[in-house]
Design an enzyme around this catalytic site. Structure first.
Site, PDB file in Angstrom:
ATOM      1  N   GLY A 141       0.827  -1.196   0.000  1.00 41.64           N
ATOM      2  CA  GLY A 141       0.000   0.000   0.000  1.00 41.64           C
ATOM      3  C   GLY A 141       0.861   1.246   0.000  1.00 41.64           C
ATOM      4  N   GLY A 184      -0.528   4.550   0.230  1.00 40.44           N
ATOM      5  CA  GLY A 184      -1.266   5.741   0.647  1.00 40.44           C
ATOM      6  C   GLY A 184      -0.450   6.537   1.637  1.00 40.44           C
ATOM      7  N   ALA A 188      -0.075   6.327   4.851  1.00 37.99           N
ATOM      8  CA  ALA A 188       0.701   5.533   5.802  1.00 37.99           C
ATOM      9  C   ALA A 188       1.828   4.791   5.096  1.00 37.99           C
ATOM     10  CB  ALA A 188      -0.211   4.556   6.538  1.00 37.99           C
ATOM     11  N   HIS A 210     -20.491   8.529   6.422  1.00 36.24           N
ATOM     12  CA  HIS A 210     -20.236   9.966   6.327  1.00 36.24           C
ATOM     13  C   HIS A 210     -21.522  10.709   5.974  1.00 36.24           C
ATOM     14  CE1 HIS A 210     -18.500  13.769   5.167  1.00 36.24           C
ATOM     15  NE2 HIS A 210     -17.327  13.368   5.594  1.00 36.24           N
ATOM     16  N   SER A 241     -16.891  17.216   1.093  1.00 37.49           N
ATOM     17  CA  SER A 241     -16.144  17.383   2.342  1.00 37.49           C
ATOM     18  C   SER A 241     -17.016  17.883   3.475  1.00 37.49           C
ATOM     19  CB  SER A 241     -15.007  18.370   2.142  1.00 37.49           C
ATOM     20  OG  SER A 241     -14.499  18.739   3.390  1.00 37.49           O
ATOM     21  N   ARG A 251     -19.755  13.000  12.895  1.00 39.86           N
ATOM     22  CA  ARG A 251     -20.271  12.329  11.713  1.00 39.86           C
ATOM     23  C   ARG A 251     -21.359  11.306  12.005  1.00 39.86           C
ATOM     24  NH1 ARG A 251     -14.621  11.495   8.353  1.00 39.86           N
ATOM     25  NH2 ARG A 251     -14.492  13.682   7.760  1.00 39.86           N
ATOM     26  N   HIS A 268     -17.932   5.393   4.459  1.00 41.07           N
ATOM     27  CA  HIS A 268     -16.811   6.252   4.126  1.00 41.07           C
ATOM     28  C   HIS A 268     -15.486   5.740   4.687  1.00 41.07           C
ATOM     29  CE1 HIS A 268     -14.430   9.753   3.536  1.00 41.07           C
ATOM     30  NE2 HIS A 268     -14.346  10.027   4.809  1.00 41.07           N
ATOM     31  N   GLU A 301      -5.518   3.288   7.944  1.00 42.19           N
ATOM     32  CA  GLU A 301      -6.891   2.811   8.110  1.00 42.19           C
ATOM     33  C   GLU A 301      -6.939   1.291   8.310  1.00 42.19           C
ATOM     34  OE1 GLU A 301      -9.508   4.038   4.947  1.00 42.19           O
ATOM     35  OE2 GLU A 301     -11.246   3.051   5.821  1.00 42.19           O
ATOM     36  N   ARG A 350     -14.558   8.070  13.897  1.00 43.14           N
ATOM     37  CA  ARG A 350     -13.408   8.938  13.628  1.00 43.14           C
ATOM     38  C   ARG A 350     -13.886  10.358  13.396  1.00 43.14           C
ATOM     39  NH1 ARG A 350     -11.276  11.014   9.248  1.00 43.14           N
ATOM     40  NH2 ARG A 350     -12.348   9.712   7.728  1.00 43.14           N
TER      41      ARG A 350
END
Lengths: 230, 637, 247
Positions: B40, B42, B44, B266, B284, B330, B401, B425, B435
């Site tokens: 991965g 991303g 991280a 979300h 957003s 959220r 989300h 994640e 979150r």
């Protein structure tokens, strides 16, 4: 300098822009000289004579111009070759969004202009294409540029070929002028549209200036003997 | 079996410092002898890859996209939190820590969250140094905005493209290491299994997605930074390629899967418009700074929004949560939207939507100010819906989300399988049951830049470098298993497409394990999912062969894992008989319809252990000890 | 609505490839272009034909994966969007749509509509970064940056690396992609220190990857889904000429 071995794409762009600007300078100077035809034979022939008496300076100018033309053409050839190679498979359906006809035909207009320059040199500088018109002398015994030009443009074919070539030259200039600003890095958000407009207006002025001469001659506004008949 | 989170002792604020001192180091000259696999790319994965390579480790990195720059972190819009307190509005590390623990409904590990808040400031410094163009004031200093679940402005942003800019920053640092030869990058390569040797994670099985070649890679440690599993629901805001395979395979090889039922819905997404829909688009959360959410007070009101007078509008978030209003967290906002729609107040053709209205903000600040703040989001909305949000309110509806659950990790981000680290994640760590906005970017980068580079070194200092070789039987077995599974998928030659099965699973999960869950529904789902799975293996149609680029085959492998994982998700939701954060059990709510936690029975992490294909997984508990905050009922009123 | 699609099909890198005609029936105008292709693919699978392979991922216009030449224009003729954000409401019943992959020597076709854009990654690897290793950097507010500079850097940084600029350019040039990154980093004080080496290295890699030359058609700017301005190419030219002159 890194560009000595193999010039990078950006150096090539810069060469095109710089040499283009040199040639543009020549075109402007040449036009101003040509326009002296409206002032009569003395002015034009006198100007031609002054040029000839420049001596070494004239040669410097010629060499610079020749070098610029050479570099412009060689770089253009390399660009065209590389650009063709960069897309070996064409699109089946090709459309464009904002490029112009002038931009897409730079190579063709450049080639036509090159052919035209050769003809133009043979015609007026080496005086081989129309010898009966181009070896006249004026009252002072100097080369009669004025009558050479006037007699030439009374011929509709010569007139038409000049106008055609000039049309392409000015299309070439239209894209080339704005491009030079971009390629030499002078462009920014504010100036981009201005350069575009300026390129358009300047090339149009040059175009009108140049073609006014054959048109004026062909339509009889300028005559072989000022004030007199043919 | 007891799960040891290995939280260092001592006062909360000193734990990380002390731990960094206690961890063993590796001599700089020896670091290059150790190889680390990172799956991965991303936030991280890329940040960990760059940082570890800078330290001198040899890194091999894998991603399924054609370029590491395309990982789905790129789609995060709103921002990244940090406790900088630049606006001088009372923020602090402690407040960011507390907001995050509270936002997560007291289901996160205290020490991890505190560390996250501690390193948050260094992340912003790092990103600015990399050339991330954060929004700035005319003074030249960084701008902040506020986000859901917080009353301070601590969110740094780069227009509506914060995730993209942070990812590109990490990608560029990572690319530098690729260019230097310290990282070997394998794009268009998908991890299909984990290889465990003597209980330690030592390698992975991958499939080259262009040639179909299945091969193994060995290393001294494996990092999974493979994102969340939101796509189990079929429709989510995740990218189409996001999947659970890497994490789920690790689970099947012995890593524990923690809290899979913590999924975040979300509140501000563009509503679904038809069956063909392939994904949902998030708007957003930052929009809630200036937008007001409302529905008509009248049920089934089909009037255009402009014709509904002010007094007939119900600004339900402002009514129910006066102090946080439109900026309620959220989970609460999403559930409120579902409630009003269920009661028949929903807007739009489907009745599944609420208005997000900017008319007041435009009146107050002018259209240009709104354009400057949210221009690209408005543009995106208009492109998708064909409606101009400057003139009429947006229609929004909640969508899956983010997933707070993930592989279980200890304080060092290492799973119960030694040598297997999980970041971003993909792990379960810092967000508890919900979150907060702008915290995902913070966590991904915290893990990659400032946690893993230390904790991996500590683990590696205790193992011999290069001990695992791909010719070991463990590698060969794992590879053969994958080859066989691929053959099986291609051999079914059934009648239904992979997407049809995926959509079916999605319907079941969204219906029974979405915003509101109850025992009856979950039990139904637990019957239905194995049925779909059984049919999948009998009737799926995967054309083509393995030895080519085969997108159906890629999808089929991922959906096969979702079909197993979905069951685990529902099982966890069933067993957690309380409501907390994103997990709302209808049976457990207050009289006002708010989530009701059961701290006595469920103040723990549920970590699931795989027990074989025909056995139920075992539920382990990691008790959550709150030494620094008092468990309170979350209130945003 | 019903549409006729002319789609480029190519089994693998070495395959010749050809345009194949498909009928797309009962297309809903709310669908995105990629959802329309999904529907066509589902039909193909049911008929036992291999689906059309195309790159896509986020489907919200930010990952830069989708890369379709739609009727001769990258991402279709709507301004400022990627193919995944293009909606079918912009087409009408009976339309014939040509769908082709990006065409450039630097972007070889892998399969059908999928191309290999790793050349872009190699350009970034050669210099598209600030060499700030993790840790040891000053406080984020230590160096104020004038808002116009930071805004301009953000405009350039919006690039999603999709390659539409290369696909649109009559010369398959990558100048807009490279110019955007060079300019973004040169505009920020953090990137100024390495600006010369950066532009020289990135341009060298760009040339080695066989992209064409810029002849100022500005098709790249018109096709860019993030509407990145060609002023960044001019800025790169400036950066390069300055750096080359200094060397």
């Amino acid at each position: 300098m890194t560009c000595v071995q193999k010039p990078s794409s950006i150096v090539k762009k810069a060469v095109m822009g710089l040499t283009g600007l040199v040639l543009f300078g020549f075109i402007v100077g040449h036009l101003i000289g040509n326009l002296l035809i409206y002032a009569g034979p003395e002015a034009l022939n006198g100007y031609a004579l002054t040029l000839r008496h420049l001596g070494e300076l004239l040669w410097v100018a010629r060499i610079v111009l020749l070098a610029a033309v050479g570099a412009h053409i060689l770089t253009a050839m390399s660009l065209v070759r590389e650009n063709r190679r960069a897309r070996p498979t064409p699109y089946q359906f090709q459309d464009t969004i904002q490029t112009t006809y002038a931009a897409r035909t730079m190579a063709v207009s450049g080639l036509v202009v090159l052919a035209y320059i050769i003809y133009h040199l043979l015609h007026f500088t080496f005086r081989v294409t129309n010898p009966h018109l181009s070896h006249l002398t004026d009252a002072n015994g100097h080369h009669d540029v004025y009558r050479m030009v006037v007699f030439s443009f009374q011929n509709p074919w010569i007139c038409a070929s000049y106008i055609f070539a000039l049309t392409l030259l000015c299309m070439h200039l239209n894209h080339g002028l704005a491009s030079a600003a971009q390629s030499l890095g002078a462009n920014n958000q504010k100036w981009e549209p201005r350069f575009k407009k300026a390129g358009c207006i300047i090339s149009l002025i040059i175009y009108l200036g140049y073609i006014s001469i054959p048109i004026a001659i062909y339509t009889g506004i300028i005559k072989a003997v000022p004030g007199g008949h043919l | 079996m007891t799960l040891d989170p290995k939280v260092p002792d001592g006062p909360l604020a000193e734990k990380w410092d002390k731990h960094r001192f206690q961890m063993k180091l590796i001599n700089p000259a020896n670091k290059r002898k150790y190889k680390i696999i990172i799956v991965g790319t991303g936030l991280a994965g890329a940040s960990a890859g760059a940082s570890l390579a800078e330290l001198g480790y040899e890194v091999e990195s894998f991603c399924y996209q054609d370029s590491p720059r395309r990982a789905h972190s790129i789609a995060a819009q709103g921002g990244i939190n940090a406790a900088k307190n630049y606006p001088n509005d009372g923020d602090s590390i402690w407040r960011l820590f507390y907001d995050t623990v509270k936002g997560g409904d007291f289901r996160a590990r205290e020490a991890n969250v505190y560390r996250l808040a501690q390193v948050s400031n260094a992340i912003i410094d790092q990103c600015v140094a990399q050339g991330v163009p954060f929004a700035r004031e005319y003074s030249g200093y960084l701008d902040n905005r506020s986000f859901g679940g917080a009353q301070v402005s601590r969110t740094f942003y780069a227009r509506g493209q914060t995730g993209q800019q942070l990812l590109l920053g990490a990608y560029q640092a990572f690319s530098r290491q690729i260019g230097l030869g310290k990282v070997k990058m394998y794009p268009r390569t998908e991890m299909l299994d984990l290889v465990v040797v003597d209980g330690h994670a030592k390698g992975i099985v991958v499939r080259d997605m262009v040639t179909g070649q299945i091969r193994t890679h060995s290393a001294d440690a494996v990092v999974l930074a493979t994102g969340g599993y939101g796509n189990a629901f079929y429709l989510s805001t995740n990218a189409k390629g996001c999947n659970v395979t890497a994490a789920y395979r690790a689970y099947k090889k012995g890593a524990f899967f923690a809290n899979p039922c913590y999924t975040q819905i979300h509140p501000t997404c563009i509503p679904v418009s038809g069956d063909y829909q392939s994904k949902l688009t998030l708007m957003s959360e930052s929009l809630r700074n200036d937008g007001r959410i409302w529905v008509s007070k009248k049920k089934g009101d089909k009037r255009p929004p402009a014709q509904i007078p002010e007094e007939e509008r119900d600004y339900y978030l402002e009514r129910k949560y006066p102090s946080f209003g439109n900026l309620a967290p959220r989970d609460i906002s999403s559930r409120s939207a579902k409630e009003v729609c269920d009661e028949g107040h929903g807007v739009g053709e489907s009745g599944l939507g609420v208005y997000l209205d900017f008319a007041d903000a435009i009146k107050r600040l002018g259209e240009n100010a709104i354009r400057e703040k949210y221009g690209n989001l408005f543009h995106m909305y208009e492109k998708i819906t064909g409606e101009n949000p400057y003139q009429m309110p947006m229609r929004i509806y909640p969508a899956v989300h983010y997933t707070m659950g993930g592989l279980w990790v200890d304080y060092n981000l290492m799973s119960n399988l030694p040598g297997l680290f999980v970041a971003g994640e993909a792990n379960f760590s810092d967000h508890g049951a919900n979150r907060l906005g702008a915290s995902a970017l913070m966590q991904g980068l915290a893990d990659g830049y400032f946690v893993l580079p230390y904790t991996i070194g500590d683990y590696l200092s205790k193992v011999k470098p290069g001990s695992a070789k791909t010719d070991m039987p463990e590698f060969q077995d794992a590879k053969e298993e994958i080859v066989a599974k691929t053959k099986r998928l291609l051999g079914v030659k059934g009648k239904k497409t992979v997407d049809e099965f995926h959509r079916e699973l999605g319907h079941v999960l969204w219906g029974y394990c979405g915003m509101a869950r109850d025992e009856e529904g979950l039990k139904k789902a637990l019957v239905r999912i194995p049925e779909i799975r059984e049919e999948f293996w009998k009737n799926v149609c995967v054309l083509g062969s393995n030895e080519e680029l085969n997108q159906s085959l890629e999808k089929a492998g991922r959906v096969a894992d979702f079909l197993e994982f979905g069951e685990l998700l529902c099982l966890d939701a069933l067993e957690r008989r309380e409501s907390c954060g994103g997990h709302f059990r209808v049976e457990h709510q207050t009289e006002e319809g708010e989530a009701k936690r059961d701290d006595r029975k469920f103040c723990h992490v549920a970590a699931w252990e795989y027990k074989g294909p025909n056995a139920s997984p075992e539920r382990h508990k990691e008790e959550l000890k709150y030494e620094n905050v008092t468990l309170a009922t979350r209130s945003y009123k | 609505m019903n549409l006729t699609l002319k789609v480029w099909r190519q089994k693998h890198k070495e395959d010749q490839g050809l345009m194949v005609t498909y009928e797309a029936k009962d297309i809903n105008s709310h669908m995105s272009f990629l959802e329309m292709l999904d529907v066509v693919n589902e039909d193909l699978i049911k008929k036992g034909e291999e689906p059309i392979a195309f790159d896509h991922d986020c489907r919200e216009g930010i990952c830069g994966a989708c890369s379709l030449m739609i009727n001769g224009v990258p991402h279709g003729s709507e301004k400022g969007i990627t193919a995944c954000q293009l909606h079918m409401r912009h087409f009408k019943d009976g339309d014939v749509i040509y769908i082709e992959p990006w065409r450039a020597r630097a972007f070889p076709v892998i399969k059908d509509l999928i191309v290999d854009r790793s050349a872009f990654d190699r350009i970034i690897q050669s210099g598209g970064f600030v060499s700030a290793t993790t840790g040891g950097v000053p406080d984020a507010n230590a160096i104020p940056i004038a808002k116009p500079d930071s805004d301009s850097a953000m405009d350039a940084a919006a690039c999603i690396g999709c390659g539409a600029c290369v696909a649109a350019c009559p010369n398959a040039s990558a100048m807009l992609f490279v110019g955007a990154k060079v300019s973004q980093l040169a505009l920020l004080p953090q990137g100024k220190i390495e600006r010369e080496q950066r532009v020289l290295n990135m341009v060298r890699t760009m040339d080695e990857e066989n992209f064409g030359n810029c002849t100022n058609h500005f098709e790249c700017e018109a096709a860019c889904p993030k509407e990145i301005s060609v002023q960044y190419i001019a800025q790169m030219n400036r950066e390069y000429l300055r750096a080359a002159a200094k060397q």
